[in-house]
Design an enzyme around this catalytic site. Structure first.
Site, PDB file in Angstrom:
ATOM      1  N   HIS A   1      33.229  38.338  40.711  1.00 20.07           N
ATOM      2  CA  HIS A   1      32.028  38.236  39.882  1.00 20.07           C
ATOM      3  C   HIS A   1      32.463  37.786  38.487  1.00 20.07           C
ATOM      4  CE1 HIS A   1      29.720  41.519  42.319  1.00 20.07           C
ATOM      5  NE2 HIS A   1      29.705  40.339  42.915  1.00 20.07           N
TER       6      HIS A   1
ATOM      7  N   GLU B   1      25.023  32.707  48.571  1.00 18.42           N
ATOM      8  CA  GLU B   1      25.018  33.851  49.508  1.00 18.42           C
ATOM      9  C   GLU B   1      23.830  34.770  49.239  1.00 18.42           C
ATOM     10  OE1 GLU B   1      28.780  35.937  49.036  1.00 18.42           O
ATOM     11  OE2 GLU B   1      28.239  36.691  47.072  1.00 18.42           O
TER      12      GLU B   1
ATOM     13  N   ASP C   1      31.993  45.704  47.374  1.00 21.27           N
ATOM     14  CA  ASP C   1      31.264  44.991  46.334  1.00 21.27           C
ATOM     15  C   ASP C   1      30.655  46.071  45.442  1.00 21.27           C
ATOM     16  OD1 ASP C   1      29.328  43.476  44.963  1.00 21.27           O
ATOM     17  OD2 ASP C   1      29.017  42.126  46.631  1.00 21.27           O
TER      18      ASP C   1
ATOM     19  N   GLN D   1      27.827  38.160  54.110  1.00 23.52           N
ATOM     20  CA  GLN D   1      28.464  39.208  53.315  1.00 23.52           C
ATOM     21  C   GLN D   1      27.762  40.478  53.744  1.00 23.52           C
ATOM     22  OE1 GLN D   1      28.000  39.595  49.096  1.00 23.52           O
ATOM     23  NE2 GLN D   1      25.935  38.756  49.033  1.00 23.52           N
TER      24      GLN D   1
ATOM     25  N   GLU E   1      31.324  34.067  41.586  1.00 25.44           N
ATOM     26  CA  GLU E   1      29.872  34.199  41.650  1.00 25.44           C
ATOM     27  C   GLU E   1      29.368  34.694  40.300  1.00 25.44           C
ATOM     28  OE1 GLU E   1      28.468  37.414  44.170  1.00 25.44           O
ATOM     29  OE2 GLU E   1      26.473  36.556  44.302  1.00 25.44           O
TER      30      GLU E   1
ATOM     31  N   GLN F   1      36.756  37.132  46.425  1.00 26.38           N
ATOM     32  CA  GLN F   1      35.691  36.576  45.577  1.00 26.38           C
ATOM     33  C   GLN F   1      35.525  37.401  44.312  1.00 26.38           C
ATOM     34  OE1 GLN F   1      31.104  37.149  45.551  1.00 26.38           O
ATOM     35  NE2 GLN F   1      31.470  35.782  47.271  1.00 26.38           N
TER      36      GLN F   1
ATOM     37  N   SER G   1      33.239  41.047  48.401  1.00 23.94           N
ATOM     38  CA  SER G   1      32.221  39.994  48.261  1.00 23.94           C
ATOM     39  C   SER G   1      31.682  40.075  46.846  1.00 23.94           C
ATOM     40  CB  SER G   1      31.134  40.152  49.296  1.00 23.94           C
ATOM     41  OG  SER G   1      30.444  41.356  49.139  1.00 23.94           O
TER      42      SER G   1
END
Lengths: 767, 142
Positions: free
Chosen positions: A158, A236, A350, A311, A185, A156, A377
């Site tokens: 950002h 999430e 993350d 997550q 995200e 994933q 995540s």
């Protein structure tokens, strides 16, 4: 006596400690803080004295005691776990297993995942924590690899920026998609900009392929409204906590969170919860419990409320968790509990837990090589300062390091390299598509200058784009005009961005079936891939996820690879330059020297024939000229001989020495490695060796020439020192060395006689 | 397909049995084409998940032992009937200290039963009322 004492005192004042500590203080590592273990104040990873002992008592199909509490003593979390997590039909048998036996089963390749999943439905939070605490880090990583839900690993990204600039979001989202991220995200610096972020990322995510899931992290009601308008496909942001007081402080209860969870399902939006070590500690409501026990409660609760996944692995709490002894092992352990509970797991990695790149790389490795539903995540696909969630473990800066780690370990981190021209094409397409939609939907106008600045920008510091106020206006208009994803799709189609329209349409249409609400669902090649149709079934070597040949090709093909042809091509360019600087005239078979005032420089087979520059980038003509100058300065004559029977520096040197009238010779390889030798010595017992060719300067070669004459006069000189700053020369040069040297050795002719050469230095003709 | 229970073997439904998928508006998946969208024949309602799809996903989840996920899908299926603002008003009331008494939550449960025939949601809210009373969560926090 007095003066001596003063001297000692002075010395002590100046240097009151070993200077190495200063060096250590200056490492980035020392920006990290480390905490002492202190269970009563919540600073303990695996086991606090206040953690309950695992236990479950069931009478007449009712729980009468769980982890040492009767229902009367239950807090809201206990109540929810007892009502919805614990499966009474399996609990009694499950709790009868000893923790150590369960721990062994987790790493046993002969015990199927599904058996363990079934047992977990009957285990209490304290029991789950107790079991995984028996595993060392290696075993946790292995068990995670066996237990995670979906076989194919994912990742994933950002996508945010410091200006909430929608143009940059569109371009960066498109890049993230093309790098292979399964989910992107976004979030905002200014919360009112959420609709603008959503539209921009949705458009960007449509470039190139369909099916990249997208979320816009914002306030709960707004987030669901943006989802309802079709812009986003997952969420999430539903956080849960391990103590009642932290939960209440977070302004929710398990029932309100479960309600939200169902609300997302009712709108066809995938969701996972968020939890992770040290959240309660940060909030000041840790109840003196260990990180792992609290997180175990969070995870049981998440399964209980019916979230498909989590997550975790210390999300915002990762830096704090990592300051505690065993903290990083604990983060892995909580990921393991998540997958044991059959939850999709976005495994943290993350929020950057350390300023040390080494700690960061070490932390991600188990998940990169073992696979995870979503390894990070939130991998910052943008630069650190543009990450509105705060810097991630990996960011735009470190992206290529991740790609290389994939290649090093032949491990699938779900990402693929991007080429220069491809990146610009993608960004251009995203910028054009977004600009068209913005204008078409009367949301704003974009100038060519703005587009150009964003096209090439690595980060928002380089862009000339919207003012913060303009973005707010765009966002407000999207919301008040009730623009949905359907208007965006229609607009893209109208503007000729038909593939992009189709890509967004694909994802929008998928919501009606609910297929991607199932555990660990992502979309690959326009197909739903989840724990149901791509289950992780690991039974040892040859099973589980393996790289396909095609995927391996993608992973190994990073930017700027060297090969033999590359070296030869580069040398052909150098050859042209050298032809202008030097001329080598062959004088035939080199004879044994008679004069005792000569020094022979013996060069390698490819010297000046196939190879024309040293590793330091010196032209070989310049190297020879300087050696000659040094030899002449020492009052000796210079002879040049090419050897064809060897390319080894020592043997070149020794052969030159044996041919030389003075008994001293210099061996010189085309890559610049050189040695001074004497005729009576053993091959590898030379007088001086210059092995660091990449650092050797022309002046060193001059000095080497001079020193050889001093050895000939039997007045040993100061050896030449080529200083290093600790560069990893192997990493920097050995690929080229091996390729170059292979060219040398390919020209070796066994028993071939040495060749006398007369060089003419064209550059220095006038001197 | 409609009568029998779905299992993991039927998954993904949108790929294996697309003809059975209908949106909340009752439009079949086959009508959801980009051409129909361009010709203004589709609205957001036609892209909303239906109760039937969520029930099907619940059955699939149950077939592989994901019972609590299935329960969530069944709650979600009932929630399809609730308008957005209703979902948020009830969510707000479920947050700590928002409902001032057990009775407030009980009347929400009644509304869920009577107005939306959402029996699972109703008993879920009743259960919350019970626990909130035990844990003293009807106190105003600000």
């Amino acid at each position: 006596m007095l003066s001596v004492n003063l001297l000692i005192m002075k010395k002590t004042l100046n240097h009151n400690r070993w200077k190495r500590f200063d060096d250590w203080d200056n490492r980035k590592l020392r920006l990290d803080q480390f905490a002492e273990e202190d269970d009563l104040n919540g600073f303990v990873a695996f086991k606090s004295r206040k953690d309950p002992s695992p236990e479950l008592t069931i009478k007449n199909n009712k729980i009468v005691s769980m982890d040492g509490k009767s229902p009367k003593e239950f807090d809201i979390i206990d109540h929810y776990i007892a009502n919805y997590h614990l499966d009474i039909t399996v609990a009694k048998k499950a709790m009868e297993f000893s923790s150590i036996d369960l721990a062994k089963m987790l790493v046993d390749i002969n015990i199927p995942r599904e058996n363990l999943i079934k047992i977990a439905r009957g285990l209490t939070p304290a029991k789950l924590a107790d079991v995984v605490s028996h595993l060392n880090s290696m075993e946790i990583a292995f068990a995670f690899s066996k237990m995670h839900a979906r076989k194919t690993p994912g990742n994933q990204a950002h996508v945010t920026n410091a200006k909430d600039d929608p143009l940059q979001l569109a371009a960066d989202a498109a890049v993230a998609v093309s790098l292979g991220f399964d989910e992107i995200e976004t979030t905002m610096r200014v919360s009112d900009n959420s609709w603008s972020n959503a539209l921009a990322c949705a458009v960007g995510s449509s470039i190139g392929k369909a099916g990249t899931l997208f979320q816009c992290s914002s306030e709960e009601a707004e987030e669901l409204a943006i989802g309802m308008a079709g812009f986003t496909s997952y969420a999430e942001t539903v956080s849960v906590y391990g103590t009642e007081s932290a939960f209440i402080d977070g302004d929710d209860t398990p029932w309100s969170k479960a309600w939200l969870t169902s609300a997302y399902a009712s709108r066809g939006i995938k969701m996972r919860c968020t939890s992770g070590a040290a959240a309660e500690l940060l909030m000041g409501f840790h109840e003196s419990k260990s990180l792992l026990y609290l997180e175990s409660r969070c995870l049981c609760l998440q399964r209980a409320i019916g979230a498909q996944g989590t997550q975790n692995g210390g999300i915002d709490g990762a830096p704090l968790a990592s300051s505690i002894p065993g903290g990083v092992r604990e983060l892995m352990a909580e990921n393991l509990i998540a997958v044991w509970l059959d939850l999709e797991c976005a495994t943290g990695n993350d929020a950057r837990h350390s300023e040390s790149d080494m700690r960061v790389a070490a932390k991600v490795l188990p998940f990169l090589i073992g696979g995870s539903d979503l390894i990070c995540s939130g991998f910052g696909s943008i630069l650190k300062y543009d990450n509105s969630f705060n810097p991630s473990s990996f960011n735009g800066e470190e992206l290529e390091e991740f790609l290389v780690l994939q290649r090093d370990f032949e491990a699938d981190g779900a990402l693929t390299s991007l080429e220069d021209s491809q990146a610009l094409d993608i960004r251009n397409r995203a910028l054009d598509a977004y600009s068209f939609v913005l204008k078409d939907l009367s949301l704003g106008k974009i100038s060519e200058d703005m587009k150009t600045s964003v096209l090439y920008a690595s980060g928002s510091n380089d862009t000339k784009t919207f003012k913060a106020r303009d973005v707010g206006k765009i966002s407000e208009k999207i919301k008040s005009n009730k623009i949905t994803i359907l208007e965006v799709i229609k607009s893209l189609y109208k503007g000729g961005y038909k593939n992009e329209a189709k890509n967004l349409f694909f994802l929008t249409r998928l919501k009606t079936s609910g297929d991607y609400l199932q555990t660990s669902a992502i979309i690959r090649n326009n197909k739903i891939t989840s724990a149901i149709n791509d289950p992780n079934e690991y039974f040892g070597p040859g099973t589980g996820y393996r790289l396909s040949d095609k995927r391996r090709e993608e992973i190994i093909n990073i930017r700027s690879l060297l090969n033999r042809d590359e070296i030869i091509r580069a040398e052909m360019v150098h050859q042209k330059l050298e032809n202008q600087s030097i001329h080598y005239k062959s004088l035939g078979f080199a004879k044994l020297g008679k004069k005792n005032n000569e020094i022979i420089v013996g060069v390698s087979p490819a010297f000046g024939k196939k190879i024309f520059q040293t590793l330091a980038g010196h032209k070989l003509s310049e190297v020879l000229y300087n050696l000659k100058a040094g030899i002449i300065r020492g009052g000796y004559e210079f002879r040049l001989v090419r050897f064809k029977h060897t390319a080894d520096t020592s043997f070149l040197g020794l052969s030159a020495a044996r041919l030389s009238g003075s008994g001293i010779g210099i061996g010189l390889q085309a890559k610049g490695t050189a040695v001074i030798h004497q005729k009576d010595r053993l091959p590898h017992n030379n007088l001086e060796l210059f092995s660091n060719a990449p650092l050797t300067k022309l002046s060193h070669y001059e000095l080497m020439g001079f020193n050889s004459t001093q050895y000939a006069k039997e007045t040993p000189p100061e050896p030449v020192i080529v200083p290093t700053k600790g560069e990893a020369l192997g990493a920097r040069f050995h690929t080229r060395v091996a390729l170059t040297y292979a060219i040398e050795t390919s020209l070796i002719v066994k028993d071939e006689n040495p060749e006398e050469i007369l060089p003419t230095f064209k550059d220095y003709q006038n001197e | 397909m409609n009568k029998k229970k779905y299992t993991y073997k039927d998954y993904p439904i949108s790929e294996k049995y697309p003809e059975t998928v209908k949106a909340k508006s009752k439009k079949p998946l086959s009508d959801l084409t980009i051409e129909n969208l361009i010709n203004e024949k589709l609205t957001m309602e036609d892209f909303r998940i239906s109760e039937e799809s969520l029930i099907a996903q619940a059955e699939i989840a149950e077939s592989i032992g994901r019972y609590s996920l299935a329960k969530n899908f069944r709650r979600g299926a009932e929630m399809v009937r609730l308008p957005q603002n209703e979902i948020f008003e009830i969510y707000e009331k479920l947050r700590p200290g928002r409902a001032k008494s057990k009775g407030e939550l009980i009347s929400i449960a009644r509304k869920l039963k009577e107005k939306y025939h959402a029996l699972i949601l109703a008993s879920f809210v009743e259960e919350a009322a019970d626990i909130y009373e035990k844990r003293d969560l009807f106190n105003k926090r600000y």
